[in-house]
Write an enzyme that holds these catalytic residues in place. Structure first.
Site, PDB file in Angstrom:
ATOM      1  N   LYS A 140     -10.035   0.040  -2.409  1.00 18.61           N
ATOM      2  CA  LYS A 140     -10.334  -0.343  -1.025  1.00 18.61           C
ATOM      3  C   LYS A 140     -11.793  -0.069  -0.691  1.00 18.61           C
ATOM      4  CE  LYS A 140      -8.507   0.362   3.665  1.00 18.61           C
ATOM      5  NZ  LYS A 140      -7.534   1.131   4.477  1.00 18.61           N
ATOM      6  N   CYS A 146      -4.552  -3.093   3.842  1.00 14.68           N
ATOM      7  CA  CYS A 146      -4.293  -2.615   5.203  1.00 14.68           C
ATOM      8  C   CYS A 146      -5.287  -3.171   6.220  1.00 14.68           C
ATOM      9  CB  CYS A 146      -4.262  -1.089   5.222  1.00 14.68           C
ATOM     10  SG  CYS A 146      -3.426  -0.415   6.683  1.00 14.68           S
ATOM     11  N   GLU A 149       0.845  -1.195   0.000  1.00 11.51           N
ATOM     12  CA  GLU A 149       0.000   0.000   0.000  1.00 11.51           C
ATOM     13  C   GLU A 149       0.882   1.247   0.000  1.00 11.51           C
ATOM     14  OE1 GLU A 149      -3.508   1.836   2.942  1.00 11.51           O
ATOM     15  OE2 GLU A 149      -1.837   0.684   3.775  1.00 11.51           O
TER      16      GLU A 149
END
Length: 535
Positions: free
Chosen positions: A337, A393, A277
């Site tokens: 995301k 994440c 990321e």
């Protein structure tokens, strides 16, 4: 008895904190549950509420300290104390259920009820508010425990249930050592200590801990050669992205160095390369220089590369994305995301929270959520295509999001993360432990790759290989099995957690109902109805 109970509650929270990385004293999670069960046994509901809050604060304040390392104490304290409110509700529920005569006698430790209530507390905390914050589930502390095997049957909530059940059994065993016939037990049980009375219960607890090791965790399957690139950042902190070109350069140069090692024969040719990321916070779809640098690295390593990037738009928003590049083709697929982190990637009710801190203005451009599950398909030398599911994440902590990726066909999970904003804290180790539990829960290999570490290649049995150090450059290169079989946990989906949470709620309602009846009986008169005007 308030002070002894409070001491037990504080020790409970400290024990649970020490069960998590980087201490990794996983048996202490069981001890922590047992101490809270003993503290709330025989307590009044309002006492249980306070005891639960003390336990939560003693756990979350040190456990989540990383959340304020660069933004100050207020966000950290707000998060830790807010999470403690859920444990306060748990303490209230435990006090009610463990003091209800309708559930088996007054002031008894009820291990199954305790376990159900723990699952219910975590279910609520993982959803409310703003999508919840499931970090620090009890189950996530058990990556090195035999209980971790239960994740293959019921996911992380199943591991939490087992930890809490064993803790409840241990608490019940300890309570038996102090019980006097015809006398109400004390919270600390300082009268007529009979240690031998605990032995049967403690033996049961040990068996419950060890038995899940018999659950097999298959790691066979066609293999894929994967490579993770940990490029590092110029410096730790929130301003790492002020050096975003340097971060991109780092990941490109480490990839090119790995490509030279491949040509020299010291590393195998990878089927897939994964960057973390934020490895390109310069939008390569809009910046030709960034795009050219990524294309050059992809061509050099001669393998598909998944790049973590920040994309501009729509409008004032930005997107946290995984981008798939193929040699000779360029960008071929993307994933955005789906669960941006509140108070980190966007600020809900920003004008309201600005009253308390101007740190909310650090988020200048909010992230918008993606709408679709991502699965990247690329060939492998084994002949079985890699179907890689990116999970960005903190998304790895949300079991339903990971399950969506597996149900969409992923045979490999990619956890791309950036831990630079948390410095030299335990956050990265805690996140790696979550990935290990999720690897077991879904029976999938995981490429867990961070900008700064800790990174690792994880096999479906939850074992982490080639673990890297913090704030170093690293190349992780190895083979991982590609498994397609669904685990029992995936087949059952969310239902075990939902059922346990519902049963726990029903126990609380039953305890409330019978508690009210008891009060009416003790008052010596039935409840007066609206139409009853007698004296």
């Amino acid at each position: 008895m308030v002070l002894p109970r409070s001491l037990l509650a504080v020790l409970s929270g400290v024990a649970i904190w020490l069960a998590f990385p980087s201490f990794d004293l996983w048996p202490l999670a069981i001890v922590g549950v047992a101490l809270l069960a003993l503290a709330t046994r025989g307590a009044r509901p309002w006492q249980g509420l306070g005891l639960g809050f003390l336990s939560g604060a003693a756990c979350f304040l040190p456990l989540l300290h990383w959340s304020g390392v660069y933004v100050g104490n207020l966000p950290w304290l707000a998060l830790a104390l807010f999470e403690s409110l859920y444990v306060a509700l748990l303490g209230l529920a435990c006090a009610l259920v463990q003091g209800a005569p309708s559930l088996g006698g007054r002031d008894r430790v009820r291990p199954v009820a305790v376990a159900l209530l723990w699952v219910g507390e975590e279910w609520l905390r993982a959803r409310v508010p703003f999508g919840g914050f499931p970090w620090a589930r009890l189950g996530f502390s058990q990556a090195d425990s035999p209980l971790a095997h239960l994740a293959a049957w019921a996911g992380a909530p199943g591991v939490t249930f087992a930890v809490a059940l064993v803790g409840g059994v241990a608490a019940a065993a300890v309570a038996r050592t102090h019980r006097q016939q015809g006398q109400a037990p004390h919270a600390l049980g300082i009268r007529s200590w009979r240690p031998w009375a605990a032995l049967p219960g403690l033996l049961v607890a040990v068996v419950l801990v060890l038995a899940p090791a018999l659950i097999t965790l298959p790691t066979d399957g066609p293999e894929a050669r994967v490579m993770g690139i940990q490029g590092n950042v110029p410096r730790a902190g929130l301003d790492f992205n002020a050096q975003r070109r340097a971060v991109l350069d780092n990941h490109a140069s480490v990839t090119q160095a790995a490509a030279r090692s491949v040509r020299q024969g010291s590393l195998p040719q990878p089927d897939l390369v994964v960057w973390p990321e934020n490895s390109s916070d310069i939008d390569p779809l809009r910046n030709p220089d960034a795009a050219a640098e990524i294309h050059e690295a992809v061509q050099d390593v001669h393998a598909p590369v998944v790049v973590g990037a920040v994309l501009e738009g729509p409008g004032r928003y930005v997107r946290n994305a995984s981008l798939l590049y193929r040699p000779g083709e360029g960008l071929t697929d993307r994933y955005v995301k789906r669960h941006p982190v509140p108070f980190a990637e966007y600020i809900p009710y920003k004008s309201f929270f600005r009253i308390f801190t101007d740190k909310v203005d650090l988020v200048r451009r909010p992230f918008t959520a993606g709408k679709h599950v991502g699965v990247f398909e690329v060939p492998s030398r084994s002949g079985t295509p890699i179907k890689a599911g990116p999970v960005i994440c903190f998304e790895i902590a949300y079991g339903p999001l990971v399950r969506d990726v597996v149900e969409a066909g992923a045979n490999l999970l990619l956890v791309q993360t950036n831990n630079a904003t948390f410095g030299y804290t335990d956050e990265s180790e805690q996140q790696l432990a979550i990935s290990r539990i999720e690897a077991i829960a879904h029976g999938r290999s995981v490429v867990h790759i961070s900008t700064v570490g800790v990174s690792a290649l994880i096999t479906p049995d939850g074992q982490a290989h080639q673990r890297s150090s913090l704030f170093t450059s690293a190349v992780l290169s190895g083979t991982l099995p590609l498994r397609t079989e669904l685990t029992v946990a995936d087949r059952l989906g969310p239902w075990p957690e939902a059922a346990a949470s519902l049963l726990g709620a029903l126990l609380v309602l039953l305890a409330l109902a019978h508690g009210r009846t008891d009060r009416l009986v003790r008052n010596g008169r039935p409840r007066r109805t609206r139409g009853d005007r007698s004296a």
